[in-house]
Motif scaffolding. Structure first.
Motif, short mmCIF file in Angstrom:
data_model
loop_
_atom_site.label_atom_id
_atom_site.label_comp_id
_atom_site.label_asym_id
_atom_site.label_seq_id
_atom_site.Cartn_x
_atom_site.Cartn_y
_atom_site.Cartn_z
N PHE A 254 -4.10 2.80 -8.64
CA PHE A 254 -2.45 2.88 -8.44
C PHE A 254 -2.83 1.23 -8.01
CE2 PHE A 254 -2.50 7.40 -8.43
CZ PHE A 254 -1.61 7.51 -9.31
N ARG A 255 -1.94 1.02 -7.45
CA ARG A 255 -1.23 -0.95 -7.58
C ARG A 255 0.65 -0.59 -7.11
NH1 ARG A 255 -3.08 -3.19 -12.60
NH2 ARG A 255 -2.62 -1.65 -13.83
N THR A 256 1.00 -1.61 -6.05
CA THR A 256 1.60 -2.25 -5.91
C THR A 256 2.52 -2.57 -6.88
OG1 THR A 256 1.04 -4.05 -4.69
CG2 THR A 256 0.78 -2.41 -3.28
N VAL A 257 3.48 -2.59 -6.55
CA VAL A 257 4.85 -3.17 -7.62
C VAL A 257 4.93 -4.50 -6.99
CG1 VAL A 257 7.34 -3.37 -8.61
CG2 VAL A 257 5.33 -1.37 -8.14
N GLU A 258 4.88 -5.00 -6.10
CA GLU A 258 5.30 -6.33 -5.74
C GLU A 258 4.40 -6.97 -5.20
OE1 GLU A 258 8.72 -6.75 -4.00
OE2 GLU A 258 9.55 -5.71 -5.13
N ASP A 259 3.63 -8.50 -5.36
CA ASP A 259 2.56 -8.99 -4.69
C ASP A 259 2.85 -8.94 -3.10
OD1 ASP A 259 1.67 -9.60 -7.25
OD2 ASP A 259 2.59 -11.82 -6.85
N ASP A 260 1.27 -8.63 -2.33
CA ASP A 260 1.03 -8.83 -1.18
C ASP A 260 2.41 -7.64 -0.26
OD1 ASP A 260 -0.20 -10.65 -0.70
OD2 ASP A 260 1.09 -12.04 -0.99
N GLN A 261 2.55 -6.39 -1.18
CA GLN A 261 3.42 -5.74 -0.36
C GLN A 261 2.82 -4.33 0.62
OE1 GLN A 261 4.93 -3.34 -3.85
NE2 GLN A 261 6.38 -2.02 -2.59
N THR A 262 3.33 -3.96 1.44
CA THR A 262 2.93 -3.28 2.71
C THR A 262 3.17 -2.28 2.81
OG1 THR A 262 4.27 -4.66 4.04
CG2 THR A 262 1.81 -5.67 3.41
N THR A 263 4.21 -1.66 2.22
CA THR A 263 5.24 -0.69 2.14
C THR A 263 5.34 0.34 1.16
OG1 THR A 263 5.22 -0.63 4.51
CG2 THR A 263 6.55 0.95 3.24
N VAL A 264 4.87 1.31 0.23
CA VAL A 264 5.36 1.60 -0.63
C VAL A 264 5.66 3.12 -0.20
CG1 VAL A 264 5.01 2.63 -2.59
CG2 VAL A 264 3.65 0.48 -2.14
N LYS A 265 6.81 3.46 -0.89
CA LYS A 265 7.47 4.88 -1.19
C LYS A 265 7.34 5.32 -2.37
CE LYS A 265 11.08 4.48 2.67
NZ LYS A 265 10.77 5.30 3.83
N ILE A 266 6.67 6.30 -2.44
CA ILE A 266 6.55 7.34 -3.96
C ILE A 266 7.39 8.66 -3.71
CG2 ILE A 266 4.76 7.49 -5.64
CD1 ILE A 266 2.97 6.61 -3.68
N PRO A 267 8.10 8.74 -4.92
CA PRO A 267 8.50 9.98 -5.13
C PRO A 267 7.27 11.22 -5.53
CG PRO A 267 10.15 8.78 -5.90
CD PRO A 267 8.33 7.52 -5.72
N VAL A 268 8.07 12.27 -4.96
CA VAL A 268 7.03 13.43 -5.75
C VAL A 268 6.96 14.36 -6.40
CG1 VAL A 268 5.01 14.95 -4.67
CG2 VAL A 268 5.17 13.14 -3.60
N VAL A 269 7.47 14.77 -7.46
CA VAL A 269 7.88 15.49 -8.71
C VAL A 269 6.93 16.72 -8.50
CG1 VAL A 269 9.20 13.48 -9.22
CG2 VAL A 269 7.10 14.57 -10.20
N GLU A 270 7.82 17.73 -9.72
CA GLU A 270 6.95 19.30 -9.77
C GLU A 270 7.68 19.48 -11.15
OE1 GLU A 270 6.38 23.09 -7.28
OE2 GLU A 270 8.45 22.61 -7.72
N GLY A 271 7.47 19.36 -12.23
CA GLY A 271 7.30 19.79 -13.66
C GLY A 271 5.94 20.14 -14.80
N GLU A 272 6.73 18.93 -15.86
CA GLU A 272 5.31 19.53 -16.76
C GLU A 272 6.05 18.23 -17.90
OE1 GLU A 272 3.12 21.07 -16.39
OE2 GLU A 272 4.42 22.25 -15.14
N SER A 273 7.25 17.77 -17.75
CA SER A 273 7.36 16.85 -18.34
C SER A 273 6.99 15.07 -17.74
CB SER A 273 8.85 15.85 -18.22
OG SER A 273 9.13 15.70 -19.07
#
Length: 135
Positions: free
Chosen positions: A39-58
């Motif tokens: 995994f990596r950040t989306v933007e250069d020098d990003q120090t915080t990331v919010k990641i949605p956690v999902v449940e399912g097969e898709s």
């Protein structure tokens, strides 16, 4: 006869392109700990990331149920092209999900917090209980 507890549905994270990266697969034996290191950040020098956690097969995250949000903080700044984060999911025998992240370059655990977004009313809980098979 040996009964083995398994994850009923896959658990993963929603990526910035609305796809799902499955970390724990359905029918994985629990308790289990699964770690992914790409995994990596989306933007250069990003120090915080919010990641949605999902449940399912898709593979399409919008078709899975969002069960919470993980916030990663204190990520050392670096280019977004660097795969520098590992994410670890631990699903305990009582069904509790714990999420941890590590900076791969320093080996430091990244501060993380998991906030559940699932709320069920009494009627919904009663329906779910009625749908459970009897042993």
């Amino acid at each position: 006869v040996v009964l083995v507890d398994v994850a009923p549905r896959s658990l993963g994270i929603e990526l910035h392109d609305d796809t799902t990266s499955h970390i724990i697969e359905s029918d994985d034996e629990i308790p289990t700990v699964v770690r992914r290191e790409d995994f990596r950040t989306v933007e250069d020098d990003q120090t915080t990331v919010k990641i949605p956690v999902v449940e399912g097969e898709s593979d399409d995250a919008t078709e899975n149920e969002k069960i919470g949000m993980v916030t990663l903080e204190d990520i050392p700044p670096r280019p977004s092209t660097d795969e520098s984060l590992a994410v670890e999911f631990e699903l305990t025998s009582d069904g509790t999900l714990q999420v941890e992240a590590e900076d791969l370059e320093t080996g430091e655990v990244v501060s993380s917090s998991f906030e559940s977004s699932i709320t069920r009313d009494d009627e919904e809980i009663s329906k779910l209980q009625a749908d459970l098979p009897t042993l």
